[in-house]
Enzyme design. Sequence first.
Site, PDB file in Angstrom:
ATOM      1  N   HIS A  65      11.579  46.421  -6.167  1.00 44.07           N
ATOM      2  CA  HIS A  65      12.416  46.066  -5.019  1.00 44.07           C
ATOM      3  C   HIS A  65      12.128  47.017  -3.845  1.00 44.07           C
ATOM      4  O   HIS A  65      11.944  46.571  -2.711  1.00 44.07           O
ATOM      5  CB  HIS A  65      13.894  46.123  -5.446  1.00 44.07           C
ATOM      6  CG  HIS A  65      14.863  46.022  -4.310  1.00 44.07           C
ATOM      7  ND1 HIS A  65      15.503  44.844  -3.982  1.00 44.07           N
ATOM      8  CD2 HIS A  65      15.298  46.947  -3.421  1.00 44.07           C
ATOM      9  CE1 HIS A  65      16.292  45.065  -2.941  1.00 44.07           C
ATOM     10  NE2 HIS A  65      16.188  46.325  -2.574  1.00 44.07           N
ATOM     11  N   GLU A  66      12.049  48.309  -4.137  1.00 48.95           N
ATOM     12  CA  GLU A  66      11.777  49.290  -3.072  1.00 48.95           C
ATOM     13  C   GLU A  66      10.382  49.083  -2.476  1.00 48.95           C
ATOM     14  O   GLU A  66      10.200  49.178  -1.262  1.00 48.95           O
ATOM     15  CB  GLU A  66      11.897  50.723  -3.609  1.00 48.95           C
ATOM     16  CG  GLU A  66      13.297  51.102  -4.100  1.00 48.95           C
ATOM     17  CD  GLU A  66      14.351  51.028  -3.007  1.00 48.95           C
ATOM     18  OE1 GLU A  66      14.009  51.235  -1.832  1.00 48.95           O
ATOM     19  OE2 GLU A  66      15.512  50.740  -3.327  1.00 48.95           O
TER      20      GLU A  66
ATOM     21  N   HIS B 108      10.471  46.395   0.046  1.00 48.72           N
ATOM     22  CA  HIS B 108      10.903  46.815   1.391  1.00 48.72           C
ATOM     23  C   HIS B 108       9.717  47.348   2.186  1.00 48.72           C
ATOM     24  O   HIS B 108       9.580  47.081   3.370  1.00 48.72           O
ATOM     25  CB  HIS B 108      11.956  47.925   1.290  1.00 48.72           C
ATOM     26  CG  HIS B 108      13.340  47.413   1.026  1.00 48.72           C
ATOM     27  ND1 HIS B 108      13.921  46.426   1.783  1.00 48.72           N
ATOM     28  CD2 HIS B 108      14.274  47.777   0.107  1.00 48.72           C
ATOM     29  CE1 HIS B 108      15.153  46.195   1.333  1.00 48.72           C
ATOM     30  NE2 HIS B 108      15.382  46.995   0.309  1.00 48.72           N
TER      31      HIS B 108
ATOM     32  N   GLU C 285      17.288  42.535   2.029  1.00 45.77           N
ATOM     33  CA  GLU C 285      17.564  42.755   0.605  1.00 45.77           C
ATOM     34  C   GLU C 285      17.115  41.548  -0.221  1.00 45.77           C
ATOM     35  O   GLU C 285      16.531  41.706  -1.292  1.00 45.77           O
ATOM     36  CB  GLU C 285      19.050  43.033   0.381  1.00 45.77           C
ATOM     37  CG  GLU C 285      19.518  44.384   0.889  1.00 45.77           C
ATOM     38  CD  GLU C 285      18.685  45.537   0.344  1.00 45.77           C
ATOM     39  OE1 GLU C 285      18.359  45.534  -0.868  1.00 45.77           O
ATOM     40  OE2 GLU C 285      18.348  46.435   1.125  1.00 45.77           O
TER      41      GLU C 285
HETATM   42 ZN   LIG Z   1      17.059  47.250  -0.971  1.00 51.55          ZN
END
Ligand SMILES: [Zn+2]
Length: 410
Positions: free
Chosen positions: A276-277, A280, A354
Site C-alpha cells: 500500500h505504501e 502511494h 488511499e
Molecule cells: Zn495510505
Amino acid sequence: MTADILFYIIIGIITINFIKDKILDSLNAKHYNDPIPEELSDVYDEDDYAKSQAYKATNYGFNLWTSLFSFAITLAFLLLDGFEFVDNLARSVSDNPVIVGLLFFGIIMIASDIITTPFSYYKTFVIEERFGFNKTTKKTFLLDKLKGLLMLAILGGGILAVVIWFYQLTGNQFWLYAWGIVTFFTVFMNMFYSKLIVPMFNKQKPLEEGELRQKISDYAKSVGFSLSKIFVIDGSKRSTKANAYFSGFGSEKRVTLYDTLINDLEDEEIVAVLAHEVGHYKRKHIIFNLTTSILLTGLTLYILSIFISNPLLSNAIGVETPSFHVGLIAFGLLYSPISELTGLIMNYVSRVFEYQADDYAKNTYMAEPLITSLKKLSKNSLSNLTPHRAYVFMHYSHPTLLDRVRNLRK
Ligand SMILES: [Zn+2]
C-alpha cells in the site's frame, strides 16, 4: 471597514467553527451504537466491542470539555485585549521588530502550552492508561514536551525571525523570499525528517535480516521498487497503537515500521501494508502532496502580503501599534474559513489516494492480507466502525474501514 467590524467577524468565525464542530461530533456520537456491518462482524469479539464503545464515549466527553474550555479561553483572550497586553510586554523589552515578534509568539506559545498540558497529561495517563494503550512514562512525557518546545523554538523561531527580517527589508515583496525559505525547509524536512528529527524521540534500527526482510525485498523487486532502507522504530515506548509510514524520496526514501506493527501482524499482512505504501509512491501521491502544499503556501503568503501592511489587521484584535507579528495572527484568524476549505479538499483527495494505494496493493500483491491487517489495526486501536457520513466527509483523511474493505473485495 472598521477595526470593530473586523473584530466581530473574527469572533463570528471562531464561534461558527466551534458550533459546526460540536454538531458534527454529536452527529457522529449518535451513531456509536449502530449495528456493525456484516463485512466487519469479525473485527471485535463481544468484550472488545464493549470496550471500544466505552473508549468512544470517554473520548467524546473529553473532547467536548477540552474544546469548550479552549473556545472560552480564546474568546476571553480576545475580549480582554490579551494580544495588546502581550504585545506591550514584548515591546517593553526591545524595539527591534524581530525580537519583539519572537517574544510575542514565544509568550503566547508557552502560555498556551502551560494551559493545555494538564489536558494532554490526563488524556495520556488517565484515558489511554485505562484502556491499556499507554506505555509512556512520566519522564518520557516530560522529555517529549521539552524536546518539542526546543525544536519549535529553534525551527519555528528561526523561520519567523527570517520572515520578519525579509518584511523589514523588502516590504510587501517579502512573500516571495518567505515562500523560498519555507519551500526549502519543507523539502529538506521531507527528505531528512527520519534521519534528523525521529532519532531525537525514538530509537530506530534497520529491519534485521530474516524471513520478513526477505519477503519485503522479494515484493519490492517484483514491482521494480528499490527499497534498501527499512527501519523499525520503538513505537512501543509510548503506546500499543501500531503504524507504518513512508518518507523521503529519491535515494533518501525509506519505510519505517513500528515495532508494535511487527508484533501485531503476520508477515504477509506487513508486506501488504508496505505494498500500500509503495502504491502511494508509485502513483506519485507523495510528490503531489508536497507540490500542492508548496503551492498553497505560496498562495497564502501572497494573499497575506496584500493585507499585512494594513494597520486595520492589528487593530482588529485590539492592538494599537500595528506590526507584522500581530497582523499575522489576525490574518490567520480571518483566513481560517479558507484554510478550512482547502483542508476539506485535501482530505477528499487523500481519501481518493488511499483507494488508489489499496488498489495498487491488491493488484501487485494480495487484497486479503491487507483486509485482515486493516481489521487488526482497527481492533487494536478500538476504532469506530460506524462513523457518520458527514463526519467522515469533514474530518477523515482515510476512507472508513468498511469502504476500504468493500473496495478491496470489488
Ligand atoms: Zn495510505
